[in-house]
Design a protein around this motif. Sequence first.
Motif, PDB file in Angstrom:
ATOM      1  N   ASP A  90       0.839  -1.190   0.000  1.00  0.00           N
ATOM      2  CA  ASP A  90       0.000   0.000   0.000  1.00  0.00           C
ATOM      3  C   ASP A  90       0.877   1.244   0.000  1.00  0.00           C
ATOM      4  N   LEU A  91       0.869   1.958  -1.118  1.00  0.00           N
ATOM      5  CA  LEU A  91       1.636   3.192  -1.268  1.00  0.00           C
ATOM      6  C   LEU A  91       0.837   4.419  -0.857  1.00  0.00           C
ATOM      7  N   SER A  92      -0.415   4.222  -0.462  1.00  0.00           N
ATOM      8  CA  SER A  92      -1.317   5.320  -0.110  1.00  0.00           C
ATOM      9  C   SER A  92      -0.993   5.875   1.270  1.00  0.00           C
ATOM     10  N   THR A  93      -1.593   7.029   1.583  1.00  0.00           N
ATOM     11  CA  THR A  93      -1.534   7.576   2.937  1.00  0.00           C
ATOM     12  C   THR A  93      -2.906   7.393   3.568  1.00  0.00           C
ATOM     13  N   THR A  94      -3.001   6.464   4.504  1.00  0.00           N
ATOM     14  CA  THR A  94      -4.291   6.116   5.100  1.00  0.00           C
ATOM     15  C   THR A  94      -4.388   6.482   6.566  1.00  0.00           C
ATOM     16  N   GLY A  95      -3.252   6.634   7.232  1.00  0.00           N
ATOM     17  CA  GLY A  95      -3.232   6.726   8.687  1.00  0.00           C
ATOM     18  C   GLY A  95      -3.090   5.336   9.276  1.00  0.00           C
ATOM     19  N   PRO A  96      -2.545   5.233  10.495  1.00  0.00           N
ATOM     20  CA  PRO A  96      -2.236   3.912  11.069  1.00  0.00           C
ATOM     21  C   PRO A  96      -3.449   3.037  11.351  1.00  0.00           C
ATOM     22  N   LYS A  97      -4.561   3.626  11.800  1.00  0.00           N
ATOM     23  CA  LYS A  97      -5.724   2.796  12.130  1.00  0.00           C
ATOM     24  C   LYS A  97      -6.264   2.089  10.895  1.00  0.00           C
ATOM     25  N   ALA A  98      -6.466   2.836   9.820  1.00  0.00           N
ATOM     26  CA  ALA A  98      -6.976   2.226   8.588  1.00  0.00           C
ATOM     27  C   ALA A  98      -6.003   1.188   8.057  1.00  0.00           C
ATOM     28  N   GLU A  99      -4.695   1.442   8.193  1.00  0.00           N
ATOM     29  CA  GLU A  99      -3.714   0.485   7.678  1.00  0.00           C
ATOM     30  C   GLU A  99      -3.736  -0.808   8.481  1.00  0.00           C
ATOM     31  N   MET A 100      -3.894  -0.693   9.798  1.00  0.00           N
ATOM     32  CA  MET A 100      -4.002  -1.895  10.622  1.00  0.00           C
ATOM     33  C   MET A 100      -5.295  -2.652  10.314  1.00  0.00           C
ATOM     34  N   ASP A 101      -6.363  -1.915  10.031  1.00  0.00           N
ATOM     35  CA  ASP A 101      -7.619  -2.561   9.619  1.00  0.00           C
ATOM     36  C   ASP A 101      -7.420  -3.290   8.292  1.00  0.00           C
ATOM     37  N   LEU A 102      -6.694  -2.653   7.371  1.00  0.00           N
ATOM     38  CA  LEU A 102      -6.417  -3.285   6.077  1.00  0.00           C
ATOM     39  C   LEU A 102      -5.606  -4.560   6.266  1.00  0.00           C
ATOM     40  N   ALA A 103      -4.625  -4.511   7.149  1.00  0.00           N
ATOM     41  CA  ALA A 103      -3.803  -5.702   7.412  1.00  0.00           C
ATOM     42  C   ALA A 103      -4.657  -6.845   7.933  1.00  0.00           C
ATOM     43  N   GLU A 104      -5.613  -6.528   8.792  1.00  0.00           N
ATOM     44  CA  GLU A 104      -6.493  -7.557   9.353  1.00  0.00           C
ATOM     45  C   GLU A 104      -7.398  -8.147   8.279  1.00  0.00           C
ATOM     46  N   ILE A 105      -7.947  -7.279   7.428  1.00  0.00           N
ATOM     47  CA  ILE A 105      -8.819  -7.737   6.336  1.00  0.00           C
ATOM     48  C   ILE A 105      -8.065  -8.682   5.408  1.00  0.00           C
ATOM     49  N   LEU A 106      -6.859  -8.298   5.028  1.00  0.00           N
ATOM     50  CA  LEU A 106      -6.072  -9.106   4.095  1.00  0.00           C
ATOM     51  C   LEU A 106      -5.574 -10.388   4.748  1.00  0.00           C
ATOM     52  N   SER A 107      -5.191 -10.291   6.024  1.00  0.00           N
ATOM     53  CA  SER A 107      -4.673 -11.466   6.730  1.00  0.00           C
ATOM     54  C   SER A 107      -5.703 -12.589   6.778  1.00  0.00           C
ATOM     55  N   ALA A 108      -6.973 -12.222   6.905  1.00  0.00           N
ATOM     56  CA  ALA A 108      -8.037 -13.229   6.939  1.00  0.00           C
ATOM     57  C   ALA A 108      -8.102 -14.025   5.639  1.00  0.00           C
ATOM     58  N   ALA A 109      -7.580 -13.445   4.549  1.00  0.00           N
ATOM     59  CA  ALA A 109      -7.548 -14.137   3.255  1.00  0.00           C
ATOM     60  C   ALA A 109      -6.169 -14.707   2.957  1.00  0.00           C
ATOM     61  N   GLY A 110      -5.274 -14.682   3.958  1.00  0.00           N
ATOM     62  CA  GLY A 110      -3.935 -15.228   3.775  1.00  0.00           C
ATOM     63  C   GLY A 110      -2.999 -14.335   2.993  1.00  0.00           C
ATOM     64  N   ILE A 111      -3.274 -13.037   2.998  1.00  0.00           N
ATOM     65  CA  ILE A 111      -2.482 -12.079   2.222  1.00  0.00           C
ATOM     66  C   ILE A 111      -1.718 -11.171   3.179  1.00  0.00           C
ATOM     67  N   ALA A 112      -0.422 -11.005   2.937  1.00  0.00           N
ATOM     68  CA  ALA A 112       0.407 -10.129   3.769  1.00  0.00           C
ATOM     69  C   ALA A 112       0.300  -8.688   3.269  1.00  0.00           C
ATOM     70  N   LEU A 113       0.532  -7.733   4.177  1.00  0.00           N
ATOM     71  CA  LEU A 113       0.508  -6.317   3.821  1.00  0.00           C
ATOM     72  C   LEU A 113       1.863  -5.685   4.097  1.00  0.00           C
ATOM     73  N   VAL A 114       2.385  -4.977   3.087  1.00  0.00           N
ATOM     74  CA  VAL A 114       3.546  -4.116   3.268  1.00  0.00           C
ATOM     75  C   VAL A 114       3.045  -2.677   3.182  1.00  0.00           C
ATOM     76  N   ASP A 115       3.129  -1.992   4.307  1.00  0.00           N
ATOM     77  CA  ASP A 115       2.688  -0.610   4.448  1.00  0.00           C
ATOM     78  C   ASP A 115       3.833   0.279   3.977  1.00  0.00           C
ATOM     79  N   SER A 116       3.653   1.016   2.854  1.00  0.00           N
ATOM     80  CA  SER A 116       4.786   1.760   2.289  1.00  0.00           C
ATOM     81  C   SER A 116       4.345   3.082   1.669  1.00  0.00           C
ATOM     82  N   PRO A 117       3.909   4.036   2.487  1.00  0.00           N
ATOM     83  CA  PRO A 117       3.559   5.350   1.937  1.00  0.00           C
ATOM     84  C   PRO A 117       4.785   6.055   1.380  1.00  0.00           C
ATOM     85  N   VAL A 118       4.547   7.040   0.513  1.00  0.00           N
ATOM     86  CA  VAL A 118       5.646   7.699  -0.194  1.00  0.00           C
ATOM     87  C   VAL A 118       5.599   9.204   0.037  1.00  0.00           C
TER      88      VAL A 118
END
Length: 298
Positions: A90-118
């Motif tokens: 994720d290259l977007s700027t979401t803020g930490p709460k939304a990014e942690m929510d995204l990690a949880e959503i993806l993890s449930a599907a077996g997908i890892a998240l690399v948080d990488s804003p620019v």
Amino acid sequence: MSEIGFIGLGNMGRPMAERIIGAGYTLVVNDRAEAAVTALTDAGAVAAATIPELTGRAETLFLSLPTPEVVLAVGRNIAENPGIVKRVVDLSTTGPKAEMDLAEILSAAGIALVDSPVSGGVAGATKGTLALMAAGPSADFAVVEPMLLTLGKVIRVAEEPGKAQVMKLINNICSAAALAITSEAMVMGAKAGLDADVMIEVLNAGSGRTSASVDKIPRFVLPRGFDFGFAIGLSLKDIRLCLEEADRLGVPMLVGNAVRMLFSITKADCGPSADMTAIIRPLEKWADTEVRGKAAGA
């Protein structure tokens, strides 16, 4: 390596995607704007009409999206249609709460998240000189680091997704504050009769030097173009996310709140799509003066 997916081809996403293509990767792209997709396919990408089509082709997906709400909506779509995806960057700027929510959503599907804003704006995205903050599992970071390096300098700040978002918000509030105070100072100098180009020369030779005096004001304010490439509405979103996180942590941000006020006034006065460098315009109006460099002409 399988094809690489990229969702979000806006002002930042398009030049980043073009750099990944230029590095020799096979890119499959998706965006709601047909013209944005066509521009990338002309550059060598392959179009995917839907996210399920994209997830069926790429093990690694990049996101460059405008708001936390859009990022989470796309994340849910990916999780519901995981295909062969192993990781999302994720290259977007979401803020930490939304990014942690995204990690949880993806993890449930077996997908890892690399948080990488620019950081670095459209010019940095085009030239490949962005600063990328990264947080995510070591194994997945190792896979995507060569791709990230095509975009600029990569600094790994933590293991847990969300931490890079905190760093990005800190960076953005510093950048916004520099633009705000330098704009105020330039208006004061113009009202006093100082030459705008000379003021910038002095600031950049002394201790008043900032990213605003070096780049944003001489290149986008003094010529009166106001076309840095980042909307005031998006910049205000980043400021809001930073202040919300500071409040959650119990950290007072007195200067940060003053910066938000000026950006909010500019958004109301100029509209959310106005360039962030337009924050000088309400100041000029109040002072009944204009900060104009030689590049702007008479």
